[in-house]
Design a protein around this motif. Sequence first.
Motif, PDB file in Angstrom:
ATOM      1  N   MET A 139       0.838  -1.174   0.000  1.00  0.00           N
ATOM      2  CA  MET A 139       0.000   0.000   0.000  1.00  0.00           C
ATOM      3  C   MET A 139       0.886   1.242   0.000  1.00  0.00           C
ATOM      4  O   MET A 139       1.938   1.249   0.624  1.00  0.00           O
ATOM      5  CB  MET A 139      -0.851  -0.005   1.272  1.00  0.00           C
ATOM      6  N   SER A 140       0.440   2.280  -0.639  1.00  0.00           N
ATOM      7  CA  SER A 140       1.241   3.494  -0.718  1.00  0.00           C
ATOM      8  C   SER A 140       1.185   4.278   0.595  1.00  0.00           C
ATOM      9  O   SER A 140       0.310   4.060   1.437  1.00  0.00           O
ATOM     10  CB  SER A 140       0.758   4.375  -1.866  1.00  0.00           C
ATOM     11  N   VAL A 169      -2.135   6.299   0.980  1.00  0.00           N
ATOM     12  CA  VAL A 169      -3.278   5.483   1.394  1.00  0.00           C
ATOM     13  C   VAL A 169      -3.192   5.180   2.877  1.00  0.00           C
ATOM     14  O   VAL A 169      -4.185   5.273   3.607  1.00  0.00           O
ATOM     15  CB  VAL A 169      -3.357   4.183   0.563  1.00  0.00           C
ATOM     16  N   ASN A 170      -2.007   4.841   3.352  1.00  0.00           N
ATOM     17  CA  ASN A 170      -1.836   4.571   4.776  1.00  0.00           C
ATOM     18  C   ASN A 170      -2.130   5.799   5.625  1.00  0.00           C
ATOM     19  O   ASN A 170      -2.759   5.694   6.678  1.00  0.00           O
ATOM     20  CB  ASN A 170      -0.421   4.057   5.064  1.00  0.00           C
ATOM     21  N   LEU A 171      -1.690   6.972   5.175  1.00  0.00           N
ATOM     22  CA  LEU A 171      -1.968   8.199   5.916  1.00  0.00           C
ATOM     23  C   LEU A 171      -3.460   8.515   5.927  1.00  0.00           C
ATOM     24  O   LEU A 171      -3.995   8.983   6.932  1.00  0.00           O
ATOM     25  CB  LEU A 171      -1.166   9.360   5.345  1.00  0.00           C
ATOM     26  N   LEU A 172      -4.146   8.249   4.821  1.00  0.00           N
ATOM     27  CA  LEU A 172      -5.601   8.438   4.786  1.00  0.00           C
ATOM     28  C   LEU A 172      -6.305   7.477   5.738  1.00  0.00           C
ATOM     29  O   LEU A 172      -7.269   7.849   6.408  1.00  0.00           O
ATOM     30  CB  LEU A 172      -6.135   8.263   3.369  1.00  0.00           C
ATOM     31  N   THR A 196      -9.351  -4.935  14.143  1.00  0.00           N
ATOM     32  CA  THR A 196      -9.266  -4.783  12.685  1.00  0.00           C
ATOM     33  C   THR A 196      -7.925  -4.213  12.221  1.00  0.00           C
ATOM     34  O   THR A 196      -7.659  -4.193  11.024  1.00  0.00           O
ATOM     35  CB  THR A 196     -10.383  -3.864  12.153  1.00  0.00           C
ATOM     36  N   LEU A 197      -7.082  -3.739  13.147  1.00  0.00           N
ATOM     37  CA  LEU A 197      -5.830  -3.089  12.744  1.00  0.00           C
ATOM     38  C   LEU A 197      -4.920  -3.988  11.908  1.00  0.00           C
ATOM     39  O   LEU A 197      -4.370  -3.518  10.907  1.00  0.00           O
ATOM     40  CB  LEU A 197      -5.084  -2.547  13.963  1.00  0.00           C
ATOM     41  N   PRO A 198      -4.740  -5.262  12.252  1.00  0.00           N
ATOM     42  CA  PRO A 198      -3.881  -6.088  11.386  1.00  0.00           C
ATOM     43  C   PRO A 198      -4.437  -6.258   9.969  1.00  0.00           C
ATOM     44  O   PRO A 198      -3.678  -6.459   9.022  1.00  0.00           O
ATOM     45  CB  PRO A 198      -3.841  -7.436  12.107  1.00  0.00           C
ATOM     46  N   LEU A 199      -5.741  -6.172   9.823  1.00  0.00           N
ATOM     47  CA  LEU A 199      -6.345  -6.285   8.499  1.00  0.00           C
ATOM     48  C   LEU A 199      -6.309  -4.957   7.737  1.00  0.00           C
ATOM     49  O   LEU A 199      -6.315  -4.939   6.510  1.00  0.00           O
ATOM     50  CB  LEU A 199      -7.790  -6.767   8.615  1.00  0.00           C
ATOM     51  N   THR A 200      -6.277  -3.851   8.471  1.00  0.00           N
ATOM     52  CA  THR A 200      -6.303  -2.527   7.858  1.00  0.00           C
ATOM     53  C   THR A 200      -4.937  -2.125   7.328  1.00  0.00           C
ATOM     54  O   THR A 200      -4.824  -1.590   6.230  1.00  0.00           O
ATOM     55  CB  THR A 200      -6.788  -1.477   8.876  1.00  0.00           C
ATOM     56  N   PHE A 201      -3.891  -2.379   8.108  1.00  0.00           N
ATOM     57  CA  PHE A 201      -2.550  -1.940   7.739  1.00  0.00           C
ATOM     58  C   PHE A 201      -1.668  -3.146   7.453  1.00  0.00           C
ATOM     59  O   PHE A 201      -1.613  -4.089   8.232  1.00  0.00           O
ATOM     60  CB  PHE A 201      -1.924  -1.118   8.874  1.00  0.00           C
ATOM     61  N   SER A 202      -0.965  -3.092   6.334  1.00  0.00           N
ATOM     62  CA  SER A 202      -0.055  -4.188   5.988  1.00  0.00           C
ATOM     63  C   SER A 202       1.354  -3.946   6.514  1.00  0.00           C
ATOM     64  O   SER A 202       2.180  -4.854   6.524  1.00  0.00           O
ATOM     65  CB  SER A 202      -0.016  -4.372   4.473  1.00  0.00           C
ATOM     66  N   GLU A 203       1.641  -2.716   6.934  1.00  0.00           N
ATOM     67  CA  GLU A 203       2.945  -2.379   7.484  1.00  0.00           C
ATOM     68  C   GLU A 203       2.786  -1.949   8.933  1.00  0.00           C
ATOM     69  O   GLU A 203       1.682  -1.626   9.381  1.00  0.00           O
ATOM     70  CB  GLU A 203       3.579  -1.252   6.667  1.00  0.00           C
ATOM     71  N   ARG A 204       3.880  -1.917   9.649  1.00  0.00           N
ATOM     72  CA  ARG A 204       3.828  -1.597  11.074  1.00  0.00           C
ATOM     73  C   ARG A 204       3.771  -0.094  11.344  1.00  0.00           C
ATOM     74  O   ARG A 204       3.122   0.356  12.284  1.00  0.00           O
ATOM     75  CB  ARG A 204       5.039  -2.202  11.761  1.00  0.00           C
TER      76      ARG A 204
END
Length: 89
Positions: free
Chosen positions: A1-2, A5-8, A52-60
């Motif tokens: 993910m860019s 997108v992560n910041l959004l 839901t956080l592990p499903l929402t973000f692919s990076e730490r």
Amino acid sequence: MSVAVNLLLVAGSISAMLGLLAGVKWLGSRHGLSVELQRKCVHVGTGLYALTLPLTFSERWPALLLIALSLLVLLGLRMRRFAGDGISS
């Protein structure tokens, strides 16, 4: 993910959590819910979101940023000028 997108997603997450606080406060005043029940509703809501956080973000890093920003928002809500009958009560 860019990065954008992560910041959004981080911004949307903080907005959702503030919306949860405001919604529970509104429901509590409208339906006469006790403060203790409102507190428990917020805890259940934030716990369900945390699942839901592990499903929402692919990076730490976005999750760590979300934690840091959430702490800043919560500390800000505890300031004297926000205390009282507002969202932080």
